[in-house]
Motif scaffolding. Sequence first.
Motif, PDB file in Angstrom:
ATOM      1  N   THR B 116       0.851  -1.200   0.000  1.00  0.00           N
ATOM      2  CA  THR B 116       0.000   0.000   0.000  1.00  0.00           C
ATOM      3  C   THR B 116       0.884   1.245   0.000  1.00  0.00           C
ATOM      4  O   THR B 116       0.975   1.957   1.000  1.00  0.00           O
ATOM      5  CB  THR B 116      -0.942   0.004   1.242  1.00  0.00           C
ATOM      6  OG1 THR B 116      -1.431  -1.321   1.452  1.00  0.00           O
ATOM      7  CG2 THR B 116      -2.132   0.946   1.064  1.00  0.00           C
ATOM      8  N   ALA B 119      -0.509   4.555   1.375  1.00  0.00           N
ATOM      9  CA  ALA B 119      -1.210   4.457   2.671  1.00  0.00           C
ATOM     10  C   ALA B 119      -1.224   5.810   3.386  1.00  0.00           C
ATOM     11  O   ALA B 119      -0.255   6.563   3.320  1.00  0.00           O
ATOM     12  CB  ALA B 119      -0.521   3.428   3.554  1.00  0.00           C
ATOM     13  N   ASP B 123      -4.860   4.047   7.275  1.00  0.00           N
ATOM     14  CA  ASP B 123      -4.453   2.729   6.770  1.00  0.00           C
ATOM     15  C   ASP B 123      -3.378   2.124   7.680  1.00  0.00           C
ATOM     16  O   ASP B 123      -3.349   0.913   7.916  1.00  0.00           O
ATOM     17  CB  ASP B 123      -3.870   2.844   5.349  1.00  0.00           C
ATOM     18  CG  ASP B 123      -4.869   3.432   4.368  1.00  0.00           C
ATOM     19  OD1 ASP B 123      -6.052   3.080   4.458  1.00  0.00           O
ATOM     20  OD2 ASP B 123      -4.452   4.246   3.509  1.00  0.00           O
TER      21      ASP B 123
END
Lengths: 297, 152
Positions: B116, B119, B123
């Motif tokens: 990710t 992010a 997150d």
Amino acid sequence: MIPGPQMRNAPVETRNATTSIHVAPSLASALDALAEYGAAGAAFAGGTWIMRSPVRHEPLRAHYVAIGRIPELGSIRIGPNAVEIGAAVTHAALAAALSDLPEFNVLVAAAARSANPAIREMATIGGNLATSDFAAADCVPALLCLDAEVEISSRDGCERMKLERFLEIRSTLAPGRLVTQIIVPRGEHKTAHARLPLRKAGDYPVAIVSLSISVDGTGRVRTARIAVGSVEPVARRWERLDAALIGRPLDPAHAARVAAELAGEFAGRDSVDAPAWYRVSVLPGLVRRAVAAALGA
Amino acid sequence: MALSLTVNGDHLASTADPTTPLVDILREELHLTGAKPVCREGFCGACMVLIDGTPRPSCLTPAALADGCEIRTVEGLATQGQLNRIQAALDTSDAVQCGMCFPGMVVSLTHLLATTPDAVREDIRAALTGNICRCTGYERIIDATLLALATK
Ligand SMILES: Cc1cc2nc3c(=O)[nH]c(=O)nc-3n(C[C@H](O)[C@H](O)[C@H](O)COP(=O)(O)OP(=O)(O)OC[C@H]3O[C@@H](n4cnc5c(N)ncnc54)[C@H](O)[C@@H]3O)c2cc1C
Ligand code: FES
Ligand code: FES
């Protein structure tokens, strides 16, 4: 429970040195092995419950049959009338597969917000339904409100039953039998899952309200199926609340008021994380949140 | 029957009982003591390792199901003596206190950085749901992760 600060660094003394694990390559191989082991054997799915047996001071079985690598148990089929979910589908895979289908918001929320990310990659839907001693399972009330059925297979064939019936018999399921599928009918429902963990995430929910409701053209409730988890030892439907909502406009405040009047029918369970009265007292608030979430969908 | 494990790139055999938690093999047989058995319940994340690239609590992973898998522990995340991005950022940000939770934090955050790259704070918080820290209050860890994400 949130762990205490001390390390549990005593590796072996509570384990059973004779335990075996057969990693089944196919369903036939798993059913054969389970039949041969009989009462000494059990399925090993995500292992997130079984591997904690020593912490609960429970002995392991002598033999486990690992079912996580059996292709058909790891698949999800989305048909026009029903969704068929293999028993070894993980919470993470289930949430991802159904995330575009609003009618399954309740199940996606149950699968996507239980436990923590690493556990959701391991724990399976079949394990969630089959663990009789686990009162806080998220998928159980979610699937109760969706009117799911459970398929159970053995070397001699397979049968289907309503989830309600499965919850009654699961602790005495005959040796050699395996949950192989969960079948969830489709429909035009508004659904939602409201859970209350002690922290924002990562804990078991103190109480869960799952609901599936359909409304008519004037916004009045046509059908309602509401289920409550974690409050009593086994999740169950709240049929009196269903009946009280039918025919009325769907409204969070009204639903919460009715829930407060009816919540006395729950006995609640005491445990270290929450007392019985508290689990019951949060139900009206969770009903309000669930109805609001369903309306927002 | 001997199990075959690949740990930090090394091929190893173990004769442990099939239900032995991987964390005990790592620590007792292989002397890799980064992963720590703190709760043995999947709640705290101190035992987190990467199994075939995915963070897994090694306390809940039986030896039999680690057989044939690619396992990476905190000891195997630096390459050629060079800390990886999150390790370096945690160091720069002075985020570590007692260090008990850090091997697991580093494993979970290494995975987050890889999967990710965009992010945001929320997150990072969500990714650390299963990594409990008793000391830091998390904020410095999250700041260090944002720093690592910004460091390409
Ligand atoms: C830290 C932590 C937090 C958690 N929090 C939550 C939470 O908030 N909500 C939640 O819902 N869950 C939570 N769980 C997950 C919970 O343990 C699992 O959802 C589930 O109860 C076990 O699934 P499993 O696949 O790991 O089962 P296993 O541990 O593999 O098996 C559990 C039991 O089910 C039986 N079994 C498994 N599969 C089958 C099958 N197909 N047929 C027949 N019997 C079967 C096994 O024989 C065993 O008796 C949490 C787990 C952990 C470790
Ligand atoms: S020791 Fe494995 S999660 Fe806590
Ligand atoms: S730094 Fe001490 S537990 Fe996290």
